[in-house]
Design a protein around this motif. Structure first.
Motif, PDB file in Angstrom:
ATOM      1  N   LEU A  46       0.684  -1.168  -0.026  1.00  0.00           N
ATOM      2  CA  LEU A  46      -0.066  -0.003   0.190  1.00  0.00           C
ATOM      3  C   LEU A  46       0.722   1.340   0.069  1.00  0.00           C
ATOM      4  CD1 LEU A  46      -2.452  -0.933   2.570  1.00  0.00           C
ATOM      5  CD2 LEU A  46      -2.773  -1.132   0.194  1.00  0.00           C
ATOM      6  N   ALA A  47       2.061   1.064  -0.101  1.00  0.00           N
ATOM      7  CA  ALA A  47       2.987   2.301  -0.059  1.00  0.00           C
ATOM      8  C   ALA A  47       2.649   3.279  -1.182  1.00  0.00           C
ATOM      9  CB  ALA A  47       4.679   1.901  -0.432  1.00  0.00           C
ATOM     10  N   MET A  48       2.755   4.417  -0.689  1.00  0.00           N
ATOM     11  CA  MET A  48       2.224   5.564  -1.623  1.00  0.00           C
ATOM     12  C   MET A  48       3.447   6.019  -2.615  1.00  0.00           C
ATOM     13  SD  MET A  48       0.576   9.213  -0.834  1.00  0.00           S
ATOM     14  CE  MET A  48       0.071  10.309  -1.940  1.00  0.00           C
ATOM     15  N   PRO A  49       3.220   6.145  -3.805  1.00  0.00           N
ATOM     16  CA  PRO A  49       4.397   6.430  -4.673  1.00  0.00           C
ATOM     17  C   PRO A  49       4.925   7.927  -4.390  1.00  0.00           C
ATOM     18  CG  PRO A  49       2.373   6.317  -5.912  1.00  0.00           C
ATOM     19  CD  PRO A  49       2.139   5.938  -4.600  1.00  0.00           C
ATOM     20  N   ARG A  61      -4.619   6.889  -2.899  1.00  0.00           N
ATOM     21  CA  ARG A  61      -4.053   6.087  -1.622  1.00  0.00           C
ATOM     22  C   ARG A  61      -5.137   6.140  -0.330  1.00  0.00           C
ATOM     23  NH1 ARG A  61      -2.642   2.713   1.133  1.00  0.00           N
ATOM     24  NH2 ARG A  61      -1.028   3.234   2.966  1.00  0.00           N
ATOM     25  N   ALA A  62      -5.846   7.426  -0.250  1.00  0.00           N
ATOM     26  CA  ALA A  62      -6.779   7.311   0.740  1.00  0.00           C
ATOM     27  C   ALA A  62      -7.913   6.480   0.474  1.00  0.00           C
ATOM     28  CB  ALA A  62      -7.323   8.902   0.784  1.00  0.00           C
ATOM     29  N   LEU A  63      -8.238   6.327  -0.582  1.00  0.00           N
ATOM     30  CA  LEU A  63      -9.427   5.366  -1.087  1.00  0.00           C
ATOM     31  C   LEU A  63      -9.026   3.813  -0.808  1.00  0.00           C
ATOM     32  CD1 LEU A  63     -10.957   7.037  -4.107  1.00  0.00           C
ATOM     33  CD2 LEU A  63     -11.978   6.694  -1.895  1.00  0.00           C
ATOM     34  N   SER A  64      -8.001   3.588  -1.055  1.00  0.00           N
ATOM     35  CA  SER A  64      -7.127   2.333  -0.973  1.00  0.00           C
ATOM     36  C   SER A  64      -7.215   2.053   0.720  1.00  0.00           C
ATOM     37  CB  SER A  64      -5.597   2.158  -1.562  1.00  0.00           C
ATOM     38  OG  SER A  64      -4.743   2.567  -0.851  1.00  0.00           O
ATOM     39  N   VAL A  65      -6.943   2.958   1.386  1.00  0.00           N
ATOM     40  CA  VAL A  65      -6.706   2.764   2.824  1.00  0.00           C
ATOM     41  C   VAL A  65      -8.293   2.442   3.464  1.00  0.00           C
ATOM     42  CG1 VAL A  65      -6.426   3.766   5.213  1.00  0.00           C
ATOM     43  CG2 VAL A  65      -4.923   3.843   3.259  1.00  0.00           C
ATOM     44  N   VAL A  66      -9.154   3.194   2.940  1.00  0.00           N
ATOM     45  CA  VAL A  66     -10.459   3.236   3.237  1.00  0.00           C
ATOM     46  C   VAL A  66     -11.342   1.937   2.876  1.00  0.00           C
ATOM     47  CG1 VAL A  66     -13.166   4.001   2.500  1.00  0.00           C
ATOM     48  CG2 VAL A  66     -10.980   5.675   3.175  1.00  0.00           C
ATOM     49  N   HIS A  67     -10.834   1.416   1.693  1.00  0.00           N
ATOM     50  CA  HIS A  67     -11.464   0.074   1.119  1.00  0.00           C
ATOM     51  C   HIS A  67     -10.811  -1.295   1.486  1.00  0.00           C
ATOM     52  CE1 HIS A  67     -14.441   2.019  -1.174  1.00  0.00           C
ATOM     53  NE2 HIS A  67     -13.577   3.104  -1.648  1.00  0.00           N
ATOM     54  N   SER A  68      -9.645  -1.043   2.317  1.00  0.00           N
ATOM     55  CA  SER A  68      -8.840  -2.002   2.703  1.00  0.00           C
ATOM     56  C   SER A  68      -9.595  -2.835   3.906  1.00  0.00           C
ATOM     57  CB  SER A  68      -7.524  -1.467   3.329  1.00  0.00           C
ATOM     58  OG  SER A  68      -6.830  -2.570   3.766  1.00  0.00           O
ATOM     59  N   GLU A 119      -2.750   5.551   9.327  1.00  0.00           N
ATOM     60  CA  GLU A 119      -2.128   5.771   8.047  1.00  0.00           C
ATOM     61  C   GLU A 119      -2.605   7.317   7.494  1.00  0.00           C
ATOM     62  OE1 GLU A 119      -0.227   5.074   4.707  1.00  0.00           O
ATOM     63  OE2 GLU A 119      -0.045   4.115   6.316  1.00  0.00           O
ATOM     64  N   PHE A 120      -3.950   7.548   7.921  1.00  0.00           N
ATOM     65  CA  PHE A 120      -4.507   8.848   7.222  1.00  0.00           C
ATOM     66  C   PHE A 120      -3.737  10.115   8.041  1.00  0.00           C
ATOM     67  CE2 PHE A 120      -8.322   6.670   5.955  1.00  0.00           C
ATOM     68  CZ  PHE A 120      -8.475   7.572   4.729  1.00  0.00           C
ATOM     69  N   ARG A 121      -3.413   9.808   9.462  1.00  0.00           N
ATOM     70  CA  ARG A 121      -2.827  10.866  10.196  1.00  0.00           C
ATOM     71  C   ARG A 121      -1.375  11.028   9.293  1.00  0.00           C
ATOM     72  NH1 ARG A 121      -2.536   8.213  14.702  1.00  0.00           N
ATOM     73  NH2 ARG A 121      -4.531   8.801  15.466  1.00  0.00           N
ATOM     74  N   ASP A 122      -0.704  10.144   9.030  1.00  0.00           N
ATOM     75  CA  ASP A 122       0.580  10.051   8.364  1.00  0.00           C
ATOM     76  C   ASP A 122       0.505  10.851   6.980  1.00  0.00           C
ATOM     77  OD1 ASP A 122       1.819   8.786  10.440  1.00  0.00           O
ATOM     78  OD2 ASP A 122       2.061   6.859   9.340  1.00  0.00           O
ATOM     79  N   ARG A 139       2.338  14.448   6.152  1.00  0.00           N
ATOM     80  CA  ARG A 139       3.052  14.506   4.935  1.00  0.00           C
ATOM     81  C   ARG A 139       2.776  15.683   3.954  1.00  0.00           C
ATOM     82  NH1 ARG A 139       3.347   8.640   5.083  1.00  0.00           N
ATOM     83  NH2 ARG A 139       1.844   8.871   3.631  1.00  0.00           N
ATOM     84  N   HIS A 140       1.232  15.570   3.612  1.00  0.00           N
ATOM     85  CA  HIS A 140       0.846  16.419   2.451  1.00  0.00           C
ATOM     86  C   HIS A 140       0.263  17.769   3.033  1.00  0.00           C
ATOM     87  CE1 HIS A 140       2.385  13.256  -0.078  1.00  0.00           C
ATOM     88  NE2 HIS A 140       1.552  12.392   0.806  1.00  0.00           N
ATOM     89  N   PHE A 141       0.008  18.091   4.200  1.00  0.00           N
ATOM     90  CA  PHE A 141      -0.650  19.273   4.504  1.00  0.00           C
ATOM     91  C   PHE A 141       0.190  20.111   5.559  1.00  0.00           C
ATOM     92  CE2 PHE A 141      -3.851  16.680   2.828  1.00  0.00           C
ATOM     93  CZ  PHE A 141      -4.760  17.435   2.171  1.00  0.00           C
TER      94      PHE A 141
END
Length: 64
Positions: free
Chosen positions: A4-7, A24-31, A42-45, A49-51
């Motif tokens: 599930l590592a994000m590119p 990536r967020a959707l893959s976490v939700v649907h996992s 994962e969402f916190r990370d 990282r991005h905001f």
């Protein structure tokens, strides 16, 4: 979880960056393999990282 590592996000493709983050967020939700605690972590990370939360808070307050 390695699958599930994000590119890495490309600095010159903002649309691609957003799409990658949403995918990536959707893959976490649907996992089905990840626990709720893992999903939250994962969402916190991703958010950290991005905001720039401190900068967003500072900008939203303006002169106040």
């Amino acid at each position: 979880m390695a699958s599930l590592a994000m590119p890495a996000l490309a600095a010159n493709d903002p649309t691609g960056d957003v799409k990658s983050l949403v995918d990536r967020a959707l893959s976490v939700v649907h996992s089905k393999e990840m626990s709720l605690a893992s999903k939250r972590s994962e969402f916190r990370d991703m958010v950290e990282r991005h905001f720039d939360l401190a900068g967003m808070a500072r900008d939203s307050l303006g002169e106040h």
